[in-house]
Design a protein around this motif. Structure first.
Motif, PDB file in Angstrom:
ATOM      1  N   SER A 115       0.815  -1.217   0.000  1.00 26.56           N
ATOM      2  CA  SER A 115       0.000   0.000   0.000  1.00 26.56           C
ATOM      3  C   SER A 115       0.850   1.268   0.000  1.00 26.56           C
ATOM      4  N   GLY A 116       2.188   1.107   0.019  1.00 29.00           N
ATOM      5  CA  GLY A 116       3.078   2.265  -0.006  1.00 29.00           C
ATOM      6  C   GLY A 116       3.099   3.051   1.296  1.00 29.00           C
ATOM      7  N   LYS A 117       2.816   2.379   2.391  1.00 29.64           N
ATOM      8  CA  LYS A 117       2.776   3.056   3.690  1.00 29.64           C
ATOM      9  C   LYS A 117       4.006   2.716   4.523  1.00 29.64           C
ATOM     10  N   LYS A 118       4.339   3.606   5.447  1.00 26.18           N
ATOM     11  CA  LYS A 118       5.379   3.315   6.429  1.00 26.18           C
ATOM     12  C   LYS A 118       4.696   2.758   7.671  1.00 26.18           C
ATOM     13  N   VAL A 119       5.466   2.083   8.495  1.00 30.82           N
ATOM     14  CA  VAL A 119       4.947   1.503   9.733  1.00 30.82           C
ATOM     15  C   VAL A 119       5.706   2.133  10.887  1.00 30.82           C
ATOM     16  N   ARG A 120       4.974   2.538  11.912  1.00 30.48           N
ATOM     17  CA  ARG A 120       5.593   3.172  13.077  1.00 30.48           C
ATOM     18  C   ARG A 120       5.129   2.493  14.369  1.00 30.48           C
ATOM     19  N   GLY A 137      14.136  -4.256  10.151  1.00 30.43           N
ATOM     20  CA  GLY A 137      14.422  -3.070   9.357  1.00 30.43           C
ATOM     21  C   GLY A 137      13.862  -1.768   9.888  1.00 30.43           C
ATOM     22  N   PHE A 138      13.313  -1.776  11.088  1.00 29.96           N
ATOM     23  CA  PHE A 138      12.841  -0.529  11.686  1.00 29.96           C
ATOM     24  C   PHE A 138      14.047   0.311  12.102  1.00 29.96           C
ATOM     25  N   LYS A 139      13.910   1.621  11.968  1.00 24.50           N
ATOM     26  CA  LYS A 139      14.951   2.573  12.369  1.00 24.50           C
ATOM     27  C   LYS A 139      14.375   3.536  13.394  1.00 24.50           C
ATOM     28  N   ALA A 154       9.367   0.584   3.170  1.00 31.83           N
ATOM     29  CA  ALA A 154       9.679  -0.466   2.193  1.00 31.83           C
ATOM     30  C   ALA A 154      10.921  -0.151   1.389  1.00 31.83           C
ATOM     31  N   ASP A 155      11.226   1.132   1.213  1.00 38.78           N
ATOM     32  CA  ASP A 155      12.350   1.521   0.362  1.00 38.78           C
ATOM     33  C   ASP A 155      13.679   1.589   1.096  1.00 38.78           C
ATOM     34  N   THR A 156      13.711   1.200   2.374  1.00 35.43           N
ATOM     35  CA  THR A 156      14.975   1.266   3.119  1.00 35.43           C
ATOM     36  C   THR A 156      15.494  -0.099   3.469  1.00 35.43           C
TER      37      THR A 156
END
Length: 156
Positions: A115-120, A137-139, A154-156
């Protein structure tokens, strides 16, 4: 034995309290209170947290993590326009470190990527699950008191 999510219902409140109390067990071991005092304190804290989540995030999904109908923990997620916020992911101690949380998170990350979303998620700086989020992969993008705000893209 597949893991399934089902909506948390009012009749699940005693189980949800048990899950919450399990997150405070180490801390409670150090207070000089009897069992009744501990339970009273934990009940007050659980009610405050439960009410806060429901009032602040009425559109979130509040789910029980189940295997063969047996509840193992809770998974609270808010899906917004640009991101997915994990409000809480907690398993009872006997089900931790068995891959259940990893599996749920991977499914959520797949959803976010599609869905092109980030997760926090906010995670306490001392919480052992911090390693899991980092491995996935969380930062850390902010530090607020004893919490890190973690983000996955997704892009990192």
């Amino acid at each position: 034995m597949p893991i399934k999510l089902r909506a948390a219902l009012p009749e699940d409140e005693s189980f949800l309290f048990e899950v919450y109390a399990s997150t405070r067990a180490q801390e409670m071991a150090f207070v000089p209170w009897d069992d009744e005092q501990r339970k009273s304190f934990l009940t007050m804290q659980f009610v405050a947290q439960h009410s806060h989540y429901r009032q602040q995030f009425p559109d979130a999904s509040y789910s029980l993590i189940c295997r063969e109908g047996l509840p193992l923990g809770r998974f609270y997620v808010l899906r917004e326009q640009d991101d997915i916020r994990i409000l809480d992911l907690t398993l009872l101690p006997e089900y931790r470190n068995g891959g259940i949380g990893t599996s749920l998170l991977r499914d959520l990350l797949d959803e976010a990527a599609q869905s092109g979303k980030k997760v926090r998620i906010y995670v306490e700086t001392y919480n052992p699950s911090l390693r899991l989020f980092e491995r996935l992969g969380f930062k850390s993008i902010a530090e607020e008191g004893v919490n890190f705000l973690l983000e996955w893209r997704a892009d990192t």
